[in-house]
Design a protein around this motif. Structure first.
Motif, PDB file in Angstrom:
ATOM      1  N   UNK A  11      41.018  68.739  38.211  1.00 27.47           N
ATOM      2  CA  UNK A  11      41.207  68.551  36.773  1.00 27.47           C
ATOM      3  C   UNK A  11      42.673  68.252  36.429  1.00 27.47           C
ATOM      4  N   UNK A  12      42.839  67.239  35.597  1.00 29.64           N
ATOM      5  CA  UNK A  12      44.173  66.935  35.124  1.00 29.64           C
ATOM      6  C   UNK A  12      44.998  66.043  36.014  1.00 29.64           C
ATOM      7  N   UNK A  13      44.477  65.662  37.182  1.00 30.48           N
ATOM      8  CA  UNK A  13      45.268  64.833  38.091  1.00 30.48           C
ATOM      9  C   UNK A  13      45.457  63.419  37.536  1.00 30.48           C
ATOM     10  N   UNK A  14      44.433  62.930  36.830  1.00 27.34           N
ATOM     11  CA  UNK A  14      44.498  61.588  36.295  1.00 27.34           C
ATOM     12  C   UNK A  14      44.196  60.497  37.295  1.00 27.34           C
ATOM     13  N   UNK A  15      43.858  60.856  38.545  1.00 26.52           N
ATOM     14  CA  UNK A  15      43.592  59.863  39.583  1.00 26.52           C
ATOM     15  C   UNK A  15      42.105  59.562  39.658  1.00 26.52           C
ATOM     16  N   UNK A  16      41.785  58.291  39.817  1.00 24.58           N
ATOM     17  CA  UNK A  16      40.412  57.879  40.055  1.00 24.58           C
ATOM     18  C   UNK A  16      40.390  56.872  41.203  1.00 24.58           C
ATOM     19  N   UNK A  17      39.267  56.814  41.898  1.00 28.10           N
ATOM     20  CA  UNK A  17      39.071  55.817  42.945  1.00 28.10           C
ATOM     21  C   UNK A  17      37.767  55.075  42.677  1.00 28.10           C
ATOM     22  N   UNK A  18      37.733  53.810  43.081  1.00 24.84           N
ATOM     23  CA  UNK A  18      36.570  52.957  42.868  1.00 24.84           C
ATOM     24  C   UNK A  18      35.906  52.669  44.211  1.00 24.84           C
TER      25      UNK A  18
END
Length: 233
Positions: free
Chosen positions: A168-175
């Motif tokens: 939570x709160x990292x702000x990172x996403x991967x596709x």
């Protein structure tokens, strides 16, 4: 051009830091893939999507002539440092044709990269082109059962997803592309490779000494799927 799925900037630094000891990377994927890699002394090897250089460094340690590429400048820089500059390291987007001559490599390794790619058919065609006849391709991916536990939905659902990582709160996403085992393996076969071995690795027992609770959790749930393939002679 499809969205760039390489790990740039802060995301690249985050992955390089966490991947060193993350259970999936350090205790499942890496031991399994290094066992499949085996003896590569004196061989020409390609690390396609090298990330922070875990495999490039390990193959250099085993005496291979290493070429490593990644779409992220941060990853290439970190990988070269990890391998002590023993090899050739270059930034290259895997969605584009590979910048190598035909039959350049005895072995190509693509660890936890394939599911991120859009032009997967082209990537496999390019890998088949640059791997020598009789040479090998090793590919690992996130196990679809692990993705189902993580993201929910039907095992057969498939499709492209953008998923958060880092808590939570990292702000990172991967596709990445969700695929069944059937889809993944058949894409490899359609790419002109012969399947030699399929592995659903369990965590290394070393994880039990580091984190017994995590070991017990992962030892009953498949997390990674890996295949060893060969280009027909």
């Amino acid at each position: 051009m499809p969205t760039d799925t390489s790990y740039h900037g802060d995301l690249g630094d985050f992955f390089a830091g966490t991947g060193q000891q993350h259970p999936t990377n350090a205790y499942i994927d890496r031991p399994a893939m290094l066992e499949l890699i085996g003896d590569v002394a004196g061989r020409d090897v390609l690390d396609a999507g090298c990330g922070p250089g875990f495999y490039a460094a390990a193959m250099a340690d085993r005496g291979a002539r290493v070429t490593a590429i990644d779409g992220s400048a941060e990853m290439v820089r970190i990988a070269a440092r990890a391998a002590g500059e023993r090899g050739t390291f270059a930034r290259h987007d895997l969605e584009l044709p590979l910048p190598f001559a035909d039959a350049s490599f005895d072995l190509a390794v693509m660890a936890l990269v394939y599911h991120h790619l859009y032009a997967r058919g082209q990537v496999l065609a390019e890998l088949r082109r640059v791997v020598r006849p009789g040479g090998r391709l090793l590919v690992s991916t996130t196990h679809p059962m692990s993705e189902q536990r993580w993201l929910g939905g039907s095992y057969y659902q498939g499709g492209r997803v953008d998923a958060p990582i880092g808590g939570p709160g990292s702000g990172y996403t991967i596709s990445f592309e969700r695929m069944t085992v059937e889809t993944f393996v058949n894409e490899m076969l359609d790419g002109g490779f012969v399947l030699e071995r399929l592995v659903e690795p369990r965590p290394s027992v070393a994880l039990r000494d580091v984190d017994p609770e995590k070991f017990a959790q992962l030892d009953v749930k498949p997390t990674v799927l890996a295949v060893a393939l060969r280009r027909p002679a």
